[in-house]
Design a protein around this motif. Structure first.
Motif, PDB file in Angstrom:
ATOM      1  N   GLY A 106      27.777  82.020  51.004  1.00  8.81           N
ATOM      2  CA  GLY A 106      27.572  82.286  49.585  1.00  8.81           C
ATOM      3  C   GLY A 106      26.388  81.517  49.029  1.00  8.81           C
ATOM      4  O   GLY A 106      25.976  81.746  47.903  1.00  8.81           O
ATOM      5  N   GLY A 107      25.836  80.615  49.830  1.00  7.52           N
ATOM      6  CA  GLY A 107      24.674  79.844  49.424  1.00  7.52           C
ATOM      7  C   GLY A 107      23.598  79.841  50.488  1.00  7.52           C
ATOM      8  O   GLY A 107      22.660  79.051  50.427  1.00  7.52           O
ATOM      9  N   ILE A 108      23.743  80.710  51.491  1.00  9.83           N
ATOM     10  CA  ILE A 108      22.744  80.754  52.569  1.00  9.83           C
ATOM     11  C   ILE A 108      21.466  81.383  52.042  1.00  9.83           C
ATOM     12  O   ILE A 108      21.444  82.533  51.619  1.00  9.83           O
ATOM     13  N   SER A 109      20.422  80.597  52.060  1.00 10.73           N
ATOM     14  CA  SER A 109      19.105  81.066  51.639  1.00 10.73           C
ATOM     15  C   SER A 109      18.301  81.427  52.888  1.00 10.73           C
ATOM     16  O   SER A 109      18.470  80.800  53.930  1.00 10.73           O
ATOM     17  N   PRO A 110      17.405  82.399  52.776  1.00 11.73           N
ATOM     18  CA  PRO A 110      16.520  82.676  53.912  1.00 11.73           C
ATOM     19  C   PRO A 110      15.446  81.591  54.068  1.00 11.73           C
ATOM     20  O   PRO A 110      14.788  81.512  55.092  1.00 11.73           O
ATOM     21  N   LEU A 111      15.320  80.743  53.055  1.00 13.67           N
ATOM     22  CA  LEU A 111      14.293  79.694  53.033  1.00 13.67           C
ATOM     23  C   LEU A 111      14.918  78.333  53.330  1.00 13.67           C
ATOM     24  O   LEU A 111      16.021  78.037  52.872  1.00 13.67           O
ATOM     25  N   GLY A 112      14.215  77.492  54.055  1.00 19.94           N
ATOM     26  CA  GLY A 112      14.663  76.132  54.266  1.00 19.94           C
ATOM     27  C   GLY A 112      15.867  75.987  55.178  1.00 19.94           C
ATOM     28  O   GLY A 112      16.597  75.006  55.087  1.00 19.94           O
ATOM     29  N   GLN A 113      16.065  76.944  56.066  1.00 18.51           N
ATOM     30  CA  GLN A 113      17.196  76.861  56.985  1.00 18.51           C
ATOM     31  C   GLN A 113      16.971  75.738  57.989  1.00 18.51           C
ATOM     32  O   GLN A 113      15.846  75.447  58.378  1.00 18.51           O
ATOM     33  N   ARG A 114      18.056  75.114  58.429  1.00 21.13           N
ATOM     34  CA  ARG A 114      18.001  74.010  59.390  1.00 21.13           C
ATOM     35  C   ARG A 114      17.227  74.417  60.640  1.00 21.13           C
ATOM     36  O   ARG A 114      16.358  73.696  61.107  1.00 21.13           O
ATOM     37  N   LEU A 115      17.566  75.590  61.195  1.00 24.70           N
ATOM     38  CA  LEU A 115      16.856  76.143  62.341  1.00 24.70           C
ATOM     39  C   LEU A 115      16.392  77.541  61.981  1.00 24.70           C
ATOM     40  O   LEU A 115      17.207  78.377  61.604  1.00 24.70           O
TER      41      LEU A 115
END
Length: 166
Positions: free
Chosen positions: A106-115
């Motif tokens: 619900g808060g997964i952004s396409p930007l700034g992902q860990r990997l």
């Protein structure tokens, strides 16, 4: 479009600020009883659902990938797989998606992902001046130009949505 509410920093907003991309934050009060996060954002913010995009983690041949589609449609897994040169795809395990991205569902952004993961943006985004994606937490969306999203995620564009609402 300028930067607003920069104090609400997330890895997604940090990426945008670091590269000088113009964006607008759209915070809203998330209702924890709502499971359709993107539809909630569109409704609460008063923005047409075709302009608010959801970020979905998908497993393709044992690897995770990112699909970004409007909240008003569903992800076509067959089309998504084909866009990445694969035969089939399935929705990723939620725990694996959270581990890979560093964000909660619900808060997964396409930007700034860990990997970083291979990313496909639905082609419908190309006709928009701006679109909204998750800002990295429930109750926060980021508005930016599709070209900036494509550049920062190294996304492919393809028709990966079906017409039925999700």
């Amino acid at each position: 479009m300028g930067r607003k509410n920069a104090s609400q920093g997330t890895p997604a907003t940090a990426v945008l600020a670091a590269v000088g991309v113009s964006f607008v934050l759209h915070p809203y009060s998330h209702d924890s009883s709502v499971a359709s996060y993107g539809a909630e954002a569109a409704e609460v913010l008063g923005i047409h659902p075709s302009k608010v995009f959801k970020t979905l983690m998908v497993e393709v041949e044992g690897r995770l990938a990112v699909g970004i589609v409007p909240v008003s449609v569903t992800l076509d897994l067959k089309a998504f797989a084909a866009a990445l040169g694969a035969k089939k795809a399935a929705m990723a395990d939620p725990a694996a998606a959270q581990r890979r991205t560093g964000y909660v569902l619900g808060g997964i952004s396409p930007l700034g992902q860990r990997l970083p993961s291979p990313t496909v943006l639905d082609r419908s985004a190309l006709v928009l001046e701006t679109l909204l994606v998750s800002g990295g937490r429930r109750g926060l969306d980021i508005e930016l130009a599709p070209a900036d999203l494509i550049r920062l995620t190294d996304a492919l564009t393809a028709r990966i949505s079906s017409l039925s609402a999700s």
